[in-house]
Design a protein around this motif. Structure first.
Motif, short mmCIF file in Angstrom:
data_model
loop_
_atom_site.label_atom_id
_atom_site.label_comp_id
_atom_site.label_asym_id
_atom_site.label_seq_id
_atom_site.Cartn_x
_atom_site.Cartn_y
_atom_site.Cartn_z
N PRO A 190 9.97 49.37 11.42
CA PRO A 190 11.38 49.55 11.77
C PRO A 190 12.00 48.27 12.34
CG PRO A 190 9.97 51.25 12.75
CD PRO A 190 9.07 50.18 12.25
N ARG A 191 13.30 48.29 12.49
CA ARG A 191 14.01 47.19 13.12
C ARG A 191 14.48 47.60 14.50
NH1 ARG A 191 18.98 44.53 11.58
NH2 ARG A 191 19.31 44.51 13.82
N GLY A 192 14.73 46.59 15.35
CA GLY A 192 15.27 46.81 16.67
C GLY A 192 16.63 46.15 16.80
N ILE A 238 7.30 44.68 18.12
CA ILE A 238 8.37 45.29 18.90
C ILE A 238 9.03 44.31 19.86
CG2 ILE A 238 6.95 46.23 20.80
CD1 ILE A 238 8.74 48.84 20.39
N TYR A 239 8.28 43.36 20.42
CA TYR A 239 8.93 42.38 21.32
C TYR A 239 10.00 41.56 20.58
CZ TYR A 239 7.78 41.92 26.26
OH TYR A 239 7.76 42.07 27.62
N PRO A 240 9.68 40.95 19.43
CA PRO A 240 10.74 40.21 18.72
C PRO A 240 11.86 41.10 18.21
CG PRO A 240 8.70 40.27 17.44
CD PRO A 240 8.36 40.76 18.80
N SER A 241 11.56 42.36 17.91
CA SER A 241 12.61 43.26 17.43
C SER A 241 13.63 43.56 18.53
CB SER A 241 11.98 44.57 16.95
OG SER A 241 11.18 44.35 15.81
N LYS A 275 19.18 51.28 8.51
CA LYS A 275 19.04 52.60 9.13
C LYS A 275 17.61 52.89 9.59
CE LYS A 275 22.89 54.79 6.67
NZ LYS A 275 23.30 55.91 5.78
N TRP A 276 16.66 52.12 9.08
CA TRP A 276 15.26 52.31 9.47
C TRP A 276 15.01 51.51 10.75
CZ3 TRP A 276 11.49 54.99 10.52
CH2 TRP A 276 10.16 54.62 10.48
N THR A 277 15.30 52.16 11.88
CA THR A 277 15.24 51.53 13.20
C THR A 277 14.17 52.20 14.07
OG1 THR A 277 16.82 53.08 14.16
CG2 THR A 277 17.73 51.10 13.07
N TYR A 278 13.90 51.57 15.21
CA TYR A 278 12.97 52.18 16.16
C TYR A 278 13.54 53.49 16.72
CZ TYR A 278 9.49 48.51 16.01
OH TYR A 278 8.49 47.67 15.59
N ASP A 279 14.85 53.55 16.88
CA ASP A 279 15.45 54.81 17.31
C ASP A 279 15.24 55.90 16.27
OD1 ASP A 279 16.32 53.84 19.74
OD2 ASP A 279 18.31 53.28 19.01
N GLY A 321 11.14 42.63 13.48
CA GLY A 321 10.04 41.73 13.82
C GLY A 321 8.72 42.21 13.24
N TYR A 322 7.97 41.30 12.66
CA TYR A 322 6.63 41.63 12.19
C TYR A 322 5.79 40.36 12.12
CZ TYR A 322 8.64 40.24 7.65
OH TYR A 322 9.27 39.57 6.65
N LEU A 323 4.53 40.56 12.30
CA LEU A 323 3.58 39.46 12.33
C LEU A 323 3.00 39.23 10.95
CD1 LEU A 323 2.39 37.73 14.74
CD2 LEU A 323 0.38 39.20 14.57
N VAL A 324 2.93 37.98 10.56
CA VAL A 324 2.31 37.59 9.30
C VAL A 324 1.14 36.67 9.60
CG1 VAL A 324 2.60 36.22 7.19
CG2 VAL A 324 4.37 37.84 7.88
#
Length: 418
Positions: A282-284, A205-208, A165-169, A289-292
């Motif tokens: 958030p997720r898309g 955000i791009y990978p999401s 439920k934790w999304t970009y929207d 997506g997140y950078l490590v």
């Protein structure tokens, strides 16, 4: 009699010299912890290791090209002097591709449970290239007051645990709600000249939205993402273009929700641990997506391994991992470190980082190893954002144009576009 005692003293001294232990040595080449304060911290840790183990350690700091040249030369001549290497994952991959490292799959470090994601990424082509050492990532820092304005259907637990439920929207709805209720934009991103804003664009955000960092730069999914960003920035604080770090805007109460590198929000949590929490991004549509930024420890091929493995054991111990976080700000890569973490700001940070890395829908991204072309890569994403969101140019036109430059960079660097 005096002559006798003199001969005896010389004899004892000679015996002592010959029976004194000859300490083993590790020559540790690292591209990490090169700033003065970080290097001093690492030297102190290494000194403690040497005293307890009897193994002397020489720390040599390098830039990546110099380290690569040194390892190539030693490999070619067979005269191996560097027997432990610390570098970023992408660089270790490139050096391993040249056959410069030992396969570490048979090396076991007792009492370590490495985070599963990092353990998987330590392999390349069936070879275990490195042992994970330290990590950094990008997260959401949230003032607890913001949870009073959650949109319908989103709970604090969703945000903190990174549920579906934790999304970009949901972030858009939350930011809109905050602005309407407080009469001020409460979402912040760092867009200053020395910020890491490009990392959000290509690594989060791009990978999401597209599933990749670059290969779908000008796809239909990317156009949906750009339309979303134009909507989202209606609720982003207008001073964002002057911010390089988000800790100070949070501490000044200019925003309630912020995204940034862990090291760049750390101070807010340290100064006011009762006011802030750290949460996953958030997720898309494609995932979270997140950078490590992952640093590993590798052993050059042909090097003496026993002493190097003992140093790896020390550097990945819970005690050392916690000390690194406390003093330098890099996060642990082992689960046992969380248990050794004292209550307080750093535990808050660690819990958020672990929640993100443990999310089932993770799309873990690593900054591409583009070498000298890395700066231009970063600029392409920032340029796309400025032209599409701030200058209101056609997203389709901009990404079509810039995708050609992006593809060219990967070809010049000689790596496949992800």
């Amino acid at each position: 009699m005096k002559k006798f005692y003199m001969v005896l003293a010389v004899t004892v001294l000679m015996v002592f010299v010959f029976v004194a232990p000859v300490y083993a040595k590790v020559t540790f080449g690292s591209t990490q912890m090169t700033p003065v304060a970080e290097r001093e911290f690492l030297l102190n840790q290494i000194s403690s290791f040497s005293k307890s183990s009897g193994i002397s350690v020489e720390l040599l700091n390098f830039e990546y090209p110099d380290l690569l040249s040194r390892l190539e030369a030693e490999h070619k001549t067979g005269k191996i002097t560097i027997n432990l290497v610390a570098d970023l994952q992408a660089n270790l991959y490139m050096m391993a591709a040249e056959g410069l490292f030992e396969d570490l799959k048979n090396v076991t470090i007792p009492g370590r449970t490495f985070i599963k994601t990092f353990e998987q990424y330590s392999y390349q082509g069936g070879q275990k290239v490195f042992i994970p050492w330290i990590q950094a990532t990008y997260v959401m820092a949230i003032n607890k007051k913001a949870f009073d304005y959650l949109p319908a259907g989103l709970k604090k637990e969703d945000v903190m645990n990174g549920t579906g439920k934790w999304t970009y929207d949901a972030l858009l709805a939350w930011s809109k709600n905050l602005m309407e209720k407080t009469k001020m934009p409460q979402l912040g991103f760092p867009l200053g000249p020395k910020s890491l804003w490009h990392r959000f664009l290509h690594g989060c955000i791009y990978p999401s939205y597209t599933g990749t960092q670059a290969s779908k730069f000008n796809s239909g999914e990317a156009l949906v993402m750009w339309a979303y960003l134009k909507d989202l920035f209606k609720y982003v604080h207008p001073a964002c273009t002057t911010w390089d770090n988000m800790d100070q805007p949070l501490l000044r109460n200019e925003v309630m929700i912020a995204w940034d590198h862990t090291a760049r929000v750390k101070q807010a949590v340290v100064e006011r641990p009762n006011d802030f929490v750290i949460a996953p991004v958030p997720r898309g549509p494609k995932g979270r997506g997140y950078l490590v930024v992952l640093t590993g420890l590798a052993i050059p091929k042909g090097a003496s391994m026993d002493e190097s493995v003992k140093l790896i054991d020390f550097l990945t111990s819970p005690k050392t991992q916690v000390a690194i976080l406390e003093s330098v700000g890099f996060f642990p890569v082992i689960q046992e470190a969380s248990e050794a973490m004292p209550e307080g700001a750093l535990k808050i940070l660690t819990q958020g980082v672990v929640a993100q890395s443990s999310a089932a829908d993770s799309i873990v991204c690593i900054a591409p190893g583009l070498g000298q072309y890395g700066g231009e890569f970063n600029e392409i994403y920032r340029t796309a954002f400025n032209r599409i969101v701030f200058s209101n140019e056609s997203a389709s036109k901009v990404v079509t144009e810039l995708s050609q430059r992006l593809s060219k960079l990967y070809k010049q660097a000689g790596i496949p576009i992800d």
